[in-house]
Design a protein around this motif. Structure first.
Motif, PDB file in Angstrom:
ATOM      1  N   CYS A   1     -22.473 -49.803 -19.934  1.00  0.00           N
ATOM      2  CA  CYS A   1     -22.423 -49.577 -18.379  1.00  0.00           C
ATOM      3  C   CYS A   1     -23.286 -50.640 -17.612  1.00  0.00           C
ATOM      4  CB  CYS A   1     -22.736 -48.183 -18.163  1.00  0.00           C
ATOM      5  SG  CYS A   1     -21.606 -47.011 -18.752  1.00  0.00           S
TER       6      CYS A   1
ATOM      7  N   ARG B   1     -22.252 -35.282 -15.710  1.00  0.00           N
ATOM      8  CA  ARG B   1     -21.181 -35.891 -16.702  1.00  0.00           C
ATOM      9  C   ARG B   1     -19.855 -35.331 -16.460  1.00  0.00           C
ATOM     10  NH1 ARG B   1     -24.357 -35.494 -22.068  1.00  0.00           N
ATOM     11  NH2 ARG B   1     -25.424 -34.027 -21.025  1.00  0.00           N
TER      12      ARG B   1
ATOM     13  N   SER C   1     -15.576 -36.460 -22.481  1.00  0.00           N
ATOM     14  CA  SER C   1     -16.969 -37.040 -22.868  1.00  0.00           C
ATOM     15  C   SER C   1     -17.020 -38.517 -22.742  1.00  0.00           C
ATOM     16  CB  SER C   1     -17.516 -36.332 -23.946  1.00  0.00           C
ATOM     17  OG  SER C   1     -17.738 -34.820 -23.664  1.00  0.00           O
ATOM     18  N   ASP C   2     -18.004 -38.983 -22.569  1.00  0.00           N
ATOM     19  CA  ASP C   2     -18.459 -40.638 -22.505  1.00  0.00           C
ATOM     20  C   ASP C   2     -18.084 -40.928 -23.873  1.00  0.00           C
ATOM     21  OD1 ASP C   2     -19.280 -40.338 -19.874  1.00  0.00           O
ATOM     22  OD2 ASP C   2     -21.417 -41.062 -20.461  1.00  0.00           O
TER      23      ASP C   2
ATOM     24  N   PRO D   1     -19.053 -43.283 -16.482  1.00  0.00           N
ATOM     25  CA  PRO D   1     -19.869 -43.351 -17.684  1.00  0.00           C
ATOM     26  C   PRO D   1     -21.070 -43.727 -17.524  1.00  0.00           C
ATOM     27  CG  PRO D   1     -17.786 -44.402 -17.532  1.00  0.00           C
ATOM     28  CD  PRO D   1     -17.882 -44.123 -16.180  1.00  0.00           C
TER      29      PRO D   1
END
Length: 438
Positions: free
Chosen positions: A99, A132, A242-243, A277
């Protein structure tokens, strides 16, 4: 407020919640089970002046956390200036090197924050920041909707802020950050613990509920494929995945609930991902320790809301204190969530306490320790009578062009007397939260 009326309607509300499929899923011993999230009809009531201070503190905190995320994935000034040790951040499970250098639309990373607080005799404490995929807003929304049908006069007699506007807050934020195209809520499927919420919020915001197989990337643009074969460009994805499962080409290659090439479309600025993310580095339980320092560093202000007294064994002084007071502290594993990995030292036998001591010595970055806050009880209705139980409060903060706090929230309570663990996955229930206006 007539408590007797509330007691009498509790059964009707829970029956309606079950009929509408308001449940959550839990994996236990390798099996998936759905169960009702028990609703208690006695609301948590927060006076207007008290919530006004909470609101200011939440806006301050989310602003600092968003600035931290923007910094940590670009210049990393807070690390260079020695406010946070670099290795502490780089060793975080939530820090995603992939990221680095990505600038999301409007420079917003934490679009939806779920901030967990408890009220103690000396004020409110923040226990966790969830940046998140925070869940739970749908439960007070639909519970309030049902209670309003059962007893409409209840809200006419009390000065309670409306909570139906959460969908409007989300939809407004979607419009502010989305790229050209439609908005979708990306769900991993009905076996996810919060699938009800995914479908409910998609309906309430006017977004399209999408499963991973409904999305594809062509030419760095994301498209939604409808059942009739037509494709629509996607401008924003409220992702509930989720990431690590989001893009199998960049993260976990075994993921079957992600969208290949999604991160490249995001990096090119062709789609907004809500939440961004890489946010896990900010809601790491270890990073929590540094949030007051972030507020001072980025905003030049003193924190309005206080953290629970916290110790990080990464620092030798803190480690020595933790090991000397294991029987008086609560220890949290930073890699766990949902109430798992939380250990009260006083409840451990000597042998288990020694095992914990050795684990802390072996992997100090894996743990934090906190003083036990004897937070307030709230009454719940049990067998027609009020009984006290520990309860926390998850506030929801929506960040688009501005930062807005929802004047409601999720109050969770422990079903077992004396328990401090309120998570739904651990057997807790929930209440509506009434924020009063002047």
């Amino acid at each position: 407020m007539d408590n007797q009326v509330l007691y009498e309607q509790a059964g009707q509300v829970n029956h309606a919640l079950e009929r509408y499929g308001v449940k959550f899923g839990v994996y236990k011993n390798g099996e998936f089970h759905e169960q009702l999230f028990p609703f208690d009809a006695l609301p948590r009531v927060i006076p207007a002046d008290q919530f006004a201070r909470l609101e200011r503190g939440l806006i301050q905190r989310v602003c600092a956390l968003n600035l931290f995320l923007s910094d940590i994935y670009s210049k990393r000034c807070i690390l260079r200036d020695g406010v946070i040790p670099p290795e502490f951040i780089y060793s975080s499970k939530g820090f995603l090197l992939a990221c680095q250098g990505i600038r999301p639309p409007q420079d917003v990373y934490a679009h939806i924050s779920g901030i967990d607080l408890v009220e103690a005799p000396d004020g409110w404490y923040v226990l966790e920041d969830n940046l998140r995929v925070p869940s739970g807003a749908s439960y007070p929304m639909i519970a309030r909707e049902i209670v309003r049908r059962v007893t409409p006069s209840l809200f006419e007699k009390n000065r309670v802020h409306e909570n139906r506007n959460y969908a409007g807050l989300l939809a407004g934020m979607f419009r502010e950050v989305q790229r050209p195209g439609i908005v979708v809520v990306l769900t991993p499927g009905r076996y996810n613990s919060a699938f009800f919420e995914h479908a409910y919020l998609a309906e309430k915001t006017g977004a399209t509920l999408a499963f991973p197989e409904d999305l594809e990337v062509e030419g760095d643009v994301v498209y939604y494929k409808s059942f009739d074969g037509k494709k629509q460009r996607v401008g924003a994805i409220y992702r509930r995945v989720s990431d690590e499962f989001l893009d199998p080409l960049l993260f976990d290659e075994r993921s079957v609930i992600g969208v290949p090439h999604l991160m490249e479309a995001y990096r090119k600025g062709n789609v907004a991902l809500i939440n961004a993310p890489g946010n896990g580095v900010a809601d790491d339980k270890g990073t929590y320790y540094f949030v007051p320092k972030m507020i001072r560093y980025y905003l030049g202000e003193e924190p309005i809301l206080q953290n629970a007294p916290t110790y990080v064994p990464y620092y030798e002084e803190d480690k020595a204190y933790i090991l000397a007071h294991l029987d008086k502290l609560v220890i949290k594993d930073v890699s766990e969530a949902g109430g798992y990995g939380v250990v009260f030292g006083r409840d451990l036998a000597a042998a288990k306490r020694e095992e914990l001591r050795q684990a802390i010595l072996a992997k100090p970055r894996r743990f934090i320790a906190q003083e036990i806050i004897n937070f307030n009880d709230l009454n719940i209705c049990l067998d027609g009578k009020p009984v006290p139980r520990k309860a926390d409060f998850r506030a929801f903060v929506v960040h688009g062009q501005d930062i807005r706090v929802w004047h409601s929230g999720l109050t969770r309570y422990a079903l077992q007397a004396g328990s401090f663990v309120v998570n739904s996955s651990q057997g807790g229930g929930f209440k509506d939260t009434w924020v009063l206006y002047r």
